[in-house]
Scaffold this active site. Structure first.
Site, PDB file in Angstrom:
ATOM      1  N   GLU A 270       0.794  -1.078   0.227  1.00 30.22           N
ATOM      2  CA  GLU A 270      -0.165  -0.199   0.028  1.00 30.22           C
ATOM      3  C   GLU A 270       0.977   1.242  -0.100  1.00 30.22           C
ATOM      4  OE1 GLU A 270      -2.932   0.233  -0.638  1.00 30.22           O
ATOM      5  OE2 GLU A 270      -3.725  -1.818   0.023  1.00 30.22           O
TER       6      GLU A 270
ATOM      7  N   GLU B 203     -12.278   0.284 -10.608  1.00 33.95           N
ATOM      8  CA  GLU B 203     -11.835  -0.742 -11.448  1.00 33.95           C
ATOM      9  C   GLU B 203     -12.611  -0.773 -12.723  1.00 33.95           C
ATOM     10  OE1 GLU B 203     -11.774  -1.495  -8.150  1.00 33.95           O
ATOM     11  OE2 GLU B 203      -9.492  -1.796  -7.871  1.00 33.95           O
TER      12      GLU B 203
HETATM   13  C1  DMJ Z   1      -6.288   0.501  -5.281  1.00 38.37           C
HETATM   14  O1  DMJ Z   1      -5.355   0.622  -3.903  1.00 38.37           O
HETATM   15  C2  DMJ Z   1      -5.546  -0.214  -6.070  1.00 38.37           C
HETATM   16  O2  DMJ Z   1      -6.300  -0.055  -7.298  1.00 38.37           O
HETATM   17  C3  DMJ Z   1      -5.264  -1.597  -6.116  1.00 38.37           C
HETATM   18  O3  DMJ Z   1      -4.512  -2.086  -6.852  1.00 38.37           O
HETATM   19  C4  DMJ Z   1      -6.491  -2.409  -5.530  1.00 38.37           C
HETATM   20  N1  DMJ Z   1      -7.365  -1.762  -4.574  1.00 38.37           N
HETATM   21  C5  DMJ Z   1      -7.306  -0.130  -4.521  1.00 38.37           C
HETATM   22  C6  DMJ Z   1      -8.605   0.121  -5.447  1.00 38.37           C
HETATM   23  O4  DMJ Z   1      -9.803  -0.613  -5.281  1.00 38.37           O
END
Ligand code: DMJ
Length: 456
Positions: free
Chosen positions: A83, A350
């Site tokens: 993260e 997404e």
């Molecule tokens: C974001 O932090 C990034 O896109 C990660 O790859 C997946 N989760 C979240 C968004 O949903």
């Protein structure tokens, strides 16, 4: 419109949660997620490049000043390596490449150095969690057999290549190239990559394969590593197209109603469920179509279009026209969440991300229409006085907000919406790749070391 939305999200963050990680838009106070330990300012760092791209100059300036004066990595904090890499390192790198301001380069490299002790394991596969003061790492207690997670250690590559490029220190690139080496030595069941890998033994944990949570951005970074290298990283290219081949054979299915979906694989058995996170794969397939081997280009574009349609259906079949966290293709349903704890929407990007890629690569107007439907739903159900909030149940018209404005709403959801309705020459794909948090990074041509200068 996405500019107005960004203003609303940013102004409220500033008013109620300035300097803290995220905003609680209903209770109008800060929200701290333990993913970032006590590193502060996640929303500021995640939003920098969006502010820049939307030409919100005043706001970018205040954000930069905050970074100069307050962004501090000398804290006793246990953080998620993944993260912190995708949001903080990625955010700082993009801010540097877009604005040319040295402070962002300096902070990115400083933070990268703090992350290096995570790689002190017998295999060099990094820990998931790291105390950035003591340098002690460990894995998530819930992960199968003490394993590290594929989508976490597999989503460092783009940022670490840039850290080496910008610092002149090869160590970052060496760390991520070694991850590839370990993966290439291992046997892969049916050519698939399990989500769990033990960093001490170098053995797979549970054979669970997913293109959604726990797996997703590993695949994304294979493709983008190749693109970001100016198509010189042959190893990345091969690993990506081989993986897609295995995914197509073993995980991609069509429902009786004609919807293509990507299932999950557990030791050879399919679970006919697709996560909201998995919806990013439509954009990925389309982005990789151009380089696909043996006249598969058309098939990859078609897969992208089919996944986009399925994910749009998952939105359209709800009451609020926003998609659930996961939807199923079993027990008589298609593209619908059946479990209460899979009905939430937390402002994730997404589906809009996939619309943006499909729009740029096909110019079929339906992708803008679908993006517009999402804007209307966000405005109607997620926008509140104090910002934007996630929703607990997208099938219920009795509204229930989760009271979190995720930092990725500013870095990804709003940026992808803005790009969806912009011309193709804003951050063109020939020059930029987006990290998994939507932070643009320039393509590094081997013969063009001054690339970032000319791209400003
Ligand atoms: C974001 O932090 C990034 O896109 C990660 O790859 C997946 N989760 C979240 C968004 O949903």
């Amino acid at each position: 419109i996405s500019l107005q939305m960004m203003k609303h999200a940013w102004d409220n963050y500033k008013r109620y949660a300035w300097g803290l990680n995220e905003l609680k838009p209903i209770s109008k106070q800060g929200h701290s997620s333990n993913l970032f330990g006590n590193i502060q300012g996640a929303t500021i760092v995640d939003a920098l490049d969006t502010l820049y791209i939307m030409e919100m100059k005043e706001e970018f300036k205040e954000a930069k000043e905050w970074v100069e004066q307050n962004l501090d990595f000398n804290v006793n904090a246990e953080i998620s390596v993944f993260e912190v890499n995708i949001r903080f390192v990625g955010g700082l790198l993009s801010a540097y490449y877009l604005s040319g301001e040295e402070i962002f380069r300096k902070k990115a490299v400083e933070l990268g150095e703090k992350l290096l002790p995570a790689f002190n394991t017998p295999t060099g596969i990094p820990w998931a969690l790291l105390n950035i003061k003591s340098g002690i790492g460990r894995n998530w207690p819930w992960a199968s057999g003490g394993s590290s997670i594929l989508a976490e250690f597999g989503t460092l590559h783009l940022e670490f290549i840039h850290l080496s490029h910008l610092s002149g220190n090869p160590v970052f690139a060496e760390k991520v190239m070694n991850i590839r080496k370990v993966l290439n030595r291992l046997d892969k069941p049916e050519g698939l990559y399990p989500n769990y890998l033990n960093p001490s033994s170098g053995q797979w944990g549970q054979h669970h394969v997913s293109i959604g949570g726990l797996g997703d951005s590993f695949y994304e970074y294979l493709l983008k590593a190749w693109l970001m290298s100016g198509k010189t990283d042959e190893e990345g290219r091969k690993m990506y197209y081989d993986a897609v081949q295995a995914i197509e054979t073993h995980l991609i299915r069509k429902s009786s109603g004609g919807l293509t979906y990507i299932a999950e694989w557990k030791g050879g058995l399919l679970e006919h469920k697709m996560g909201h996170l998995t919806c990013f794969a439509g954009g990925m397939f389309a982005l990789g179509a151009d380089g696909a081997p043996s006249d598969k280009t058309g098939r990859h574009i078609e897969l992208g279009a089919e996944i986009a349609r399925t994910c749009h259906e998952s939105y359209d079949r709800t009451s609020l026209k926003l998609g659930p966290e996961a939807f199923r293709f079993d027990g008589g349903v298609e593209a619908i969440a059946t479990r209460q704890n899979e009905k939430y929407y937390i402002l994730r990007p997404e589906v809009i991300e996939t619309y943006m890629y499909m729009w740029r690569l096909t110019h079929d107007p339906k992708y803008r229409q679908w993006g517009w439907e999402a804007v209307e739903a966000l405005e109607k159900y997620c926008r509140v006085d104090g910002g934007y909030s996630g929703i607990r149940d997208v099938y219920s018209s009795r509204q229930s907000h989760d009271d979190v404005q995720q930092s990725f709403f500013l870095s990804e959801t709003l940026k992808y919406l803005y790009l969806l309705f912009s011309e193709d020459d804003l951050l063109p794909f020939e020059h930029w790749v987006f990290n998994t948090e939507a932070h643009p990074l320039p393509i590094l041509d081997k013969d063009d070391e001054n690339k970032e200068e000319t791209q400003k």
